[in-house]
Design a protein around this motif. Sequence first.
Motif, PDB file in Angstrom:
ATOM      1  N   ALA A 141      -3.042   0.928  -3.926  1.00 51.37           N
ATOM      2  CA  ALA A 141      -3.352  -0.181  -3.023  1.00 51.37           C
ATOM      3  C   ALA A 141      -2.572  -1.415  -3.452  1.00 51.37           C
ATOM      4  O   ALA A 141      -2.386  -1.660  -4.650  1.00 51.37           O
ATOM      5  N   ALA A 142      -2.120  -2.176  -2.459  1.00 51.10           N
ATOM      6  CA  ALA A 142      -1.421  -3.419  -2.746  1.00 51.10           C
ATOM      7  C   ALA A 142      -2.266  -4.269  -3.681  1.00 51.10           C
ATOM      8  O   ALA A 142      -3.487  -4.361  -3.511  1.00 51.10           O
ATOM      9  N   ALA A 145      -8.650  -1.068  -3.473  1.00 54.14           N
ATOM     10  CA  ALA A 145      -8.423  -2.070  -4.519  1.00 54.14           C
ATOM     11  C   ALA A 145      -9.031  -3.416  -4.139  1.00 54.14           C
ATOM     12  O   ALA A 145      -9.308  -3.672  -2.963  1.00 54.14           O
ATOM     13  N   PHE A 146      -9.214  -4.256  -5.158  1.00 49.57           N
ATOM     14  CA  PHE A 146      -9.963  -5.500  -4.939  1.00 49.57           C
ATOM     15  C   PHE A 146      -9.322  -6.399  -3.887  1.00 49.57           C
ATOM     16  O   PHE A 146     -10.004  -7.144  -3.212  1.00 49.57           O
ATOM     17  N   GLU A 147      -8.024  -6.295  -3.723  1.00 45.44           N
ATOM     18  CA  GLU A 147      -7.344  -7.219  -2.836  1.00 45.44           C
ATOM     19  C   GLU A 147      -7.168  -6.624  -1.436  1.00 45.44           C
ATOM     20  O   GLU A 147      -6.735  -7.330  -0.511  1.00 45.44           O
ATOM     21  N   SER A 148      -7.463  -5.318  -1.279  1.00 41.42           N
ATOM     22  CA  SER A 148      -7.136  -4.634  -0.015  1.00 41.42           C
ATOM     23  C   SER A 148      -7.843  -5.228   1.202  1.00 41.42           C
ATOM     24  O   SER A 148      -7.200  -5.462   2.232  1.00 41.42           O
ATOM     25  N   ASP A 182       0.840  -1.187   0.000  1.00 46.94           N
ATOM     26  CA  ASP A 182       0.000   0.000   0.000  1.00 46.94           C
ATOM     27  C   ASP A 182       0.878   1.241   0.000  1.00 46.94           C
ATOM     28  O   ASP A 182       1.925   1.279   0.639  1.00 46.94           O
ATOM     29  N   ARG A 237      -5.582  -7.050  10.566  1.00 46.38           N
ATOM     30  CA  ARG A 237      -6.178  -5.738  10.822  1.00 46.38           C
ATOM     31  C   ARG A 237      -7.702  -5.820  10.775  1.00 46.38           C
ATOM     32  O   ARG A 237      -8.391  -4.891  11.182  1.00 46.38           O
ATOM     33  N   ARG A 259      -6.187  -8.399   2.199  1.00 50.91           N
ATOM     34  CA  ARG A 259      -4.872  -8.170   2.829  1.00 50.91           C
ATOM     35  C   ARG A 259      -5.040  -7.712   4.282  1.00 50.91           C
ATOM     36  O   ARG A 259      -4.213  -8.037   5.140  1.00 50.91           O
ATOM     37  N   ALA A 267      -2.847  -3.683  -6.791  1.00 51.73           N
ATOM     38  CA  ALA A 267      -3.363  -2.942  -7.944  1.00 51.73           C
ATOM     39  C   ALA A 267      -2.337  -2.940  -9.079  1.00 51.73           C
ATOM     40  O   ALA A 267      -1.132  -3.012  -8.858  1.00 51.73           O
TER      41      ALA A 267
END
Lengths: 633, 633
Positions: free
Chosen positions: A152-153, B555-558, A52, B567, B561, A155
């Motif tokens: 964002a990670a 983002a789609f993966e956030s 991120d 978290r 993650r 992306a």
Amino acid sequence: MVRVRKQFRDLASPEAAHETIDSLALDPDTETVSLADSRGRVLAERIDAEMDVPGFDRASMDGFAVRARDTFGADEMDPIELELAGAVHAGSEPDVEVEPGTAVEISTGAVMPPGADAVVIVERVEERDGSIAVYKAVAPGDSVMPAGTDIAAGARALGPGTRITPREIGLLSALGVDEVPVRGKPRVGIVSTGDELVRPGESLRPEAGQIYDVNSYTIAAGVEEAGGVPELYPHAGDDYDEMERLLRRAADECDLVLSSGSTSASAVDVIYRVVEERGELLMHGVAVKPGKPMLVGTLGEGSAYIGLPGYPVSALTIFRAFVAPKIRDAAGLPESRTATIEGSMAVRERYAEGRMRLMPVGLVADDEGELLVYPVDKGSGATTSLVEADGIVEVPPDVSYLAEGETVEVQLFSADVRPPAVLGVGEDDPALSRLLDRVPSTRYLAVGSREGRRRLRDGVPDVAVVAGDTDPDEVGVELGGWTREWGLVVPDGNPANVTGLSDLVDADLRFVNRDTNSGLRTALASALGDLADERGSTRHELVEAIEGFDRTTKAFESPARAVLTGRADIGLGLRTSAESLGLDFVSLGDQPVRVFAAPERMEKPGVGALRAALESTADVIDGLSGYHTRPRE
Amino acid sequence: MVRVRKQFRDLASPEAAHETIDSLALDPDTETVSLADSRGRVLAERIDAEMDVPGFDRASMDGFAVRARDTFGADEMDPIELELAGAVHAGSEPDVEVEPGTAVEISTGAVMPPGADAVVIVERVEERDGSIAVYKAVAPGDSVMPAGTDIAAGARALGPGTRITPREIGLLSALGVDEVPVRGKPRVGIVSTGDELVRPGESLRPEAGQIYDVNSYTIAAGVEEAGGVPELYPHAGDDYDEMERLLRRAADECDLVLSSGSTSASAVDVIYRVVEERGELLMHGVAVKPGKPMLVGTLGEGSAYIGLPGYPVSALTIFRAFVAPKIRDAAGLPESRTATIEGSMAVRERYAEGRMRLMPVGLVADDEGELLVYPVDKGSGATTSLVEADGIVEVPPDVSYLAEGETVEVQLFSADVRPPAVLGVGEDDPALSRLLDRVPSTRYLAVGSREGRRRLRDGVPDVAVVAGDTDPDEVGVELGGWTREWGLVVPDGNPANVTGLSDLVDADLRFVNRDTNSGLRTALASALGDLADERGSTRHELVEAIEGFDRTTKAFESPARAVLTGRADIGLGLRTSAESLGLDFVSLGDQPVRVFAAPERMEKPGVGALRAALESTADVIDGLSGYHTRPRE
């Protein structure tokens, strides 16, 4: 593996040549370069964000990190007081938590401390002793940039094939990428094949017919510009075994091997032999002018071969039209948008040979900045036309002429090529060389005064420089000028005791003249005419008596140099040349050298700059023997 | 010595800023480079020919060197026989003289042997035993290129200030010049000043608020592109003594020192101190957006200082507008012709702040290839806008808006910048990332399905990607698509035993959502609506019961993650993300992902390429869990 498409006919069509070259496999492997070296390269694969950015919830303003809920209801009339529990600065880890009823001082860019979900900006707060008064309620998230907001990670950041410019380097930096996977550059070997060629920097034996190798470095620079890595192989001279070894080595080490036309049949034989033994000859000859003798083949697994013509402009032309696109394609680089421009023909140009012509052209801007296009280097093979030719115009086989004013597309030799600020033609002169140094981006063609006048009238150049008497009205607008002392250059000590023009006619001396376009030649002719009148003879008779009257040379210093090296006893020239070469000089008079502009180009900025430079004529001629300023007319 | 023009006002005008920067002396010394390294450099001085090219009288055809006089009278009917006295080849010294009545065989490029003054071409000769029969008379000079014909010794070859491209390299080669005097490149030091900055490649501690340094490498690449030599100084972090030492060292070693805005007041203090102790602060603040905080000063003898803004796009903007021209000028390089292009505004843009705006813009070609210009990065500071911004448009202070369709001039960030082949907007999706890899030169802005639909309607992008049900007629022409399985991502082993949407509402779990533009969020909202109907409740009530419903990510993966790192306990996402991260997944359904094109852009080649790539959807989704192709409608 080299895929091939065989194209065998006596002369291949240009389209077939493009297809054959397209069929050559030239795909370099992916490589990894450091971020700092990645500018201009082409991304080999997609880059996804692996983290991120920012990697933490970040305060986006200076202020106080709070629980937003604690500020609800606060306003100017009724502030809410929160206990100050500590501070967090950018680049450090919070060592404090925001408990209900407390606040933590925070600076822009710092990590939001645990517990806090908003920042009250410093302007909305009154600092008290150990506490703050909040004058405005904030909502959760106010003045906070959550982790991953920027990127964002997971992306997609950059796609494969992306050209890396400074901004892409910025994005890669943000992602912490310091090793970048990029497309490899095709390796292009350049083999030099003429027996008589010598590399610049090495010593030259002109008496043995040696000349410097022009095409190797030119093509190497072109390869580099197209995105390849040029590899210059040592010159084998007339050692054909060595040449064969070099060709084989180049084929092993490179994706593509280039050579340019050799005058030596033996060298061509060696190339044929290596191509046929190791690979395949795919094409010999293309129906295009120049470039008829172009060879295309393979040199075994993994290497291709293209043979270019020998004349420098022709070699660069064929390289530009057929080879550079292939290298660019292999490197993944699109052609520069500037590499092709439009202009209109400055003159009518006939052509009717029934095959495609790649016509080298020069460019000049008219007074409105519109580009005019004129043909240069009509097969002369002159190296000087290299810097006169800005690019090429493709003339289809069925076109018999290009009309004046017709729009044509010019493929520039380099995206960096620009039309000159001033295009000048005419006499060559040492003071003029200095003058031109003061005007950025001039192009000057030393074609002599007579040809210069003619070309200015034909409407191509901006200015013409004329030495000798001339009717200004017939030329253009005079911008300025000077006078120079001309005469006969003789060896140091004047061994033949030459005192004037009579000695040139009467003594048995080997003379070197200038060409008929030169203003010096005109002055000489006029002086011989006067002498003939005096003697009651004809100019023709006098000329016949001069040995070497027809030995003409191209530049102002050439006859003097012939005298210096003993190739001649007497030469036509300038006092300044004689003095600078340590020779003696017999004066025959002064002649004006004047710069004239085409009236319709007077508003061109470059012409203005030249005119301005002519204001400093005294500086320009400073130190040149026999030169004088003269009042502008 | 640094010449200065002091400009002190609260905010300097942009013109004054240019003048102040122009007044900085930044003149690198001349240097000498090898011919092979001279491409792209600028000639520092005039190059005159020091030798004749060719350096000898040269046969220009294959044939026989003769005394022309000996051939007079020869014709087809009455050939003249000459005794064959030897041969001369290219690259060797003649060992024979042409006496009257003799001829010497000669090859193209060879030195004319003494005595000869013409060449009879081989086609006009019949070879006999020890002699030749000449069938055509020649004149002196026929088929001979006299020494110096191409370039004569003493002639002006190239002027100072000439940009060296392949053709100039050719001319220099011909003259044997292998060491080229060129203008030096200005040395530009880059000092990185934020406490929180870390160089790419070094390890990052996000928990301590560290971020990667974006501007140093971006600006370094910009310096290089403008013709300077960038020198990156080590990052001093929060060690201000070290930073001061580095600044002093940079000032000693460089012609110009750049830094970009720091969030740390202490760092700014160090810069002020060094500038004031060693040199002079000439300007602080320019009335231009962005760039208000720009500093200009000197750092003592021989070095200048310019401080750039901190946001990446702002830093690049100010660099492009104010600094790059100065570096180019010092390097002697003209601005690339491609660096400025024209386009028309794709949207109306208001602006009325009373100072000049340097507006970052993106470019997109319409169906006819005309360039449309749209504003990006309205002060967001996002790094991602770096690759969305193609250049800047200068909006004068008195302009309050730019109309849609208005022609504007765009100063590109780099001459290599091009508009994308396809501009897409909308949902982010892993299959889409792969699809885009197959279409060269795409630009995709992951703004979410809702915002994507809106932007496509507004007429800027070519395509929008929408996840979830939508009325195709309201969006555009459908090009293709797939379905993806969405649901809840939970930790490996599903510790909270989540089985469906009810658990999200009822269990005490920390949730991470997507933003409201996301198609996943829309699907979730719709499912919650159904659940509310089932329960006789309202969606609002259900949402209120979910902790973290407002924790949105980009983002789609956030969200997955966030679950992975602990978290969050549960996140909105895709089956494929859960599986690739080793998490568990609770399916809530399939949703379509569809690519729509603006009807008026259907003919754009890039749109065609995207459509073609969509024919291979099965390949694109191969290996992505929960993905299915779906028939085109």
